[in-house]
Design a protein around this motif. Structure first.
Motif, short mmCIF file in Angstrom:
data_model
loop_
_atom_site.label_atom_id
_atom_site.label_comp_id
_atom_site.label_asym_id
_atom_site.label_seq_id
_atom_site.Cartn_x
_atom_site.Cartn_y
_atom_site.Cartn_z
N MET A 162 0.85 -1.20 0.00
CA MET A 162 0.00 0.00 0.00
C MET A 162 0.88 1.24 0.00
N ALA A 163 0.79 2.03 -1.08
CA ALA A 163 1.62 3.22 -1.21
C ALA A 163 0.95 4.42 -0.54
N GLU A 164 1.76 5.28 0.07
CA GLU A 164 1.20 6.47 0.71
C GLU A 164 2.14 7.65 0.49
N TYR A 165 1.57 8.81 0.16
CA TYR A 165 2.39 10.02 0.00
C TYR A 165 1.52 11.25 0.25
N ARG A 166 2.19 12.42 0.35
CA ARG A 166 1.48 13.68 0.60
C ARG A 166 1.27 14.46 -0.69
N PHE A 167 0.13 15.09 -0.79
CA PHE A 167 -0.22 15.89 -1.97
C PHE A 167 -0.63 17.28 -1.49
N PRO A 168 0.32 18.25 -1.47
CA PRO A 168 -0.04 19.61 -1.06
C PRO A 168 -0.76 20.32 -2.20
N VAL A 169 -1.90 20.91 -1.93
CA VAL A 169 -2.72 21.55 -2.97
C VAL A 169 -2.45 23.05 -2.96
N ASP A 170 -2.02 23.59 -4.10
CA ASP A 170 -1.82 25.03 -4.14
C ASP A 170 -2.61 25.65 -5.30
N ALA A 171 -2.84 26.96 -5.17
CA ALA A 171 -3.73 27.66 -6.11
C ALA A 171 -3.19 27.65 -7.53
N SER A 172 -1.87 27.73 -7.69
CA SER A 172 -1.34 27.78 -9.06
C SER A 172 -1.56 26.45 -9.77
N GLN A 173 -1.42 25.35 -9.05
CA GLN A 173 -1.65 24.04 -9.68
C GLN A 173 -3.11 23.90 -10.12
N LEU B 239 -3.13 16.85 1.41
CA LEU B 239 -3.85 15.58 1.40
C LEU B 239 -2.86 14.42 1.49
N THR B 240 -3.25 13.41 2.21
CA THR B 240 -2.48 12.18 2.25
C THR B 240 -3.18 11.18 1.35
N VAL B 241 -2.44 10.65 0.42
CA VAL B 241 -2.99 9.74 -0.58
C VAL B 241 -2.55 8.32 -0.27
N THR B 242 -3.52 7.44 -0.14
CA THR B 242 -3.22 6.03 0.12
C THR B 242 -3.83 5.21 -1.01
N THR B 243 -3.02 4.43 -1.67
CA THR B 243 -3.49 3.66 -2.83
C THR B 243 -3.34 2.17 -2.57
N ARG B 244 -4.43 1.45 -2.87
CA ARG B 244 -4.38 -0.01 -2.74
C ARG B 244 -4.98 -0.65 -3.97
N PRO B 245 -4.56 -1.87 -4.31
CA PRO B 245 -5.17 -2.55 -5.44
C PRO B 245 -6.61 -2.93 -5.12
N GLY B 246 -7.49 -2.88 -6.13
CA GLY B 246 -8.87 -3.28 -5.96
C GLY B 246 -9.15 -4.57 -6.69
N LYS B 247 -10.33 -4.63 -7.33
CA LYS B 247 -10.74 -5.86 -8.03
C LYS B 247 -9.91 -6.09 -9.29
N ARG B 248 -9.85 -7.32 -9.72
CA ARG B 248 -9.22 -7.68 -11.00
C ARG B 248 -10.18 -8.60 -11.75
N TRP B 249 -10.29 -8.41 -13.08
CA TRP B 249 -11.12 -9.32 -13.86
C TRP B 249 -10.64 -9.35 -15.30
N GLU B 250 -11.13 -10.35 -16.05
CA GLU B 250 -10.71 -10.52 -17.44
C GLU B 250 -11.92 -10.54 -18.35
N LYS B 251 -11.73 -10.12 -19.59
CA LYS B 251 -12.81 -10.10 -20.58
C LYS B 251 -12.20 -10.45 -21.93
N GLN B 252 -12.97 -11.14 -22.77
CA GLN B 252 -12.48 -11.41 -24.13
C GLN B 252 -12.58 -10.15 -24.96
N GLY B 253 -11.50 -9.77 -25.66
CA GLY B 253 -11.52 -8.59 -26.52
C GLY B 253 -12.30 -8.86 -27.79
N LYS B 254 -12.82 -7.77 -28.42
CA LYS B 254 -13.60 -7.92 -29.66
C LYS B 254 -12.77 -8.50 -30.80
N ARG B 255 -11.47 -8.18 -30.80
CA ARG B 255 -10.60 -8.66 -31.86
C ARG B 255 -9.75 -9.85 -31.39
#
Lengths: 140, 173
Positions: B1-12, B119-135
């Motif tokens: 699980m990755a975590e980092y800080r995201f400071p929000v400023d007006a110019s961004q 803001l502190t951002v925490t990212t985790r993997p969610g669901k995974r699934w497979e589908k047949q492509g049209k081609r």
């Protein structure tokens, strides 16, 4: 602007042109602002010769961001509670994008009104590039 | 699980609004914004994409002094490895990212994001699934769920990204 539940009906729509003749420069601008420097979006040589695309194409999130302009113009700032999109087709330089929201439901939860919206963004050929949904707080 | 800080400023916020083609003054004009319902500059709905700028492991940003897979003298720099590594760890991640397209995105909003938020951002993997492509071929979908919390630990936004891994370029028509 403020949307009012009593003035809205299921089936009401709002539509805006959110990109006209999309430029490669705007795609570069989006790369710089978002920090997503994937060369498929900004590097013509890489996109053609390495990845096998006819040219660069826009970040899906640029299309979702542009579609969001229509949404916030209609529902107001700070009113969205949910916004989702599926990227159904690539957006290329030169494309025109028209974003449309359609009211699918008007709900009241503990006295707070919400609208549910279906969102479709199409290119100049009428092909859907974004298929999405949104929910926003509205006034009574 | 990755975590980092995201400071929000007006110019961004201003630069991001320009990039999506939004001329709403709520994103750059503090005087106008103070007269509105939200009472000040707020970020546009998809702004948290810019958190990538602060993500130490984000693979789609050139690193100073390191090979980059976009064109220079040659059409491509670093060759993506066939076997992808963990997201955010070196060349394997670039190779993986080069084949993953953004299929879906969802944002759930709990309050507006404003300049000055850290803001502190925490990212985790969610669901995974497979589908047949049209081609033909199998499309592999995977979710990545990021929570954005403020200095008080309050949840501000949840961003869910769905990526699809493709074997080849998608045709234009």
């Amino acid at each position: 602007m403020t949307l009012r539940a009593r003035q809205l009906n299921v089936g009401d729509t709002h539509s805006e042109t959110v990109a006209h003749n999309l430029t490669r420069t705007q795609i570069v601008q989006y790369a710089g602002a978002s920090g997503d420097y994937m060369p498929l979006h900004t590097d013509e040589v890489y996109a053609r010769e390495v990845a096998g695309y006819p040219t660069v194409f826009a970040h899906g999130m640029l299309s979702m961001g542009a579609t969001g302009v229509m949404l916030t113009n209609w529902v107001g700032d700070g009113r969205l509670t949910d916004y989702s999109a599926r990227f159904t087709r690539q957006v290329w330089p030169g494309d025109d994008l028209t974003a449309t929201a359609t009211v699918t439901a008007i709900d009241s939860i503990e006295g707070q009104y919400f609208i549910q919206l279906d969102i479709t963004t199409v290119n100049q050929n009428g092909e859907t590039v974004i298929d999405g949904k949104a929910t926003a707080r509205i006034d009574p | 699980m990755a975590e980092y800080r995201f400071p929000v400023d007006a110019s961004q916020i201003m630069l991001f609004a320009r990039a999506i083609g939004d001329k709403n003054p709520i994103y750059h004009d503090a005087d106008y914004a103070s007269s509105t319902e939200v009472g000040g500059i707020v970020a546009p709905p998809t702004f948290t994409q810019a958190a990538a700028q602060y993500d130490p492991g984000f693979p789609l940003r050139p690193r100073i002094g390191e090979p980059w897979f976009g064109s220079g003298r040659e059409p491509t720099g670093a060759k993506p490895k066939e076997k992808a590594g963990d997201a955010g760890k070196g060349e394997g991640a670039i190779g993986q990212s080069a084949r993953v397209l953004h299929a879906e995105q969802r944002f759930q909003y709990f309050r507006s994001i404003r300049p000055g938020d850290v803001l502190t951002v925490t990212t985790r993997p969610g669901k995974r699934w497979e589908k047949q492509g049209k081609r033909g071929g199998t499309l592999k979908f995977s979710e990545s769920v990021s929570e954005f919390r403020d200095q008080q630990g309050e949840l501000v936004l949840i961003a869910t990204m769905v990526g699809v891994e493709t074997g080849q370029a998608v045709s234009q028509s």
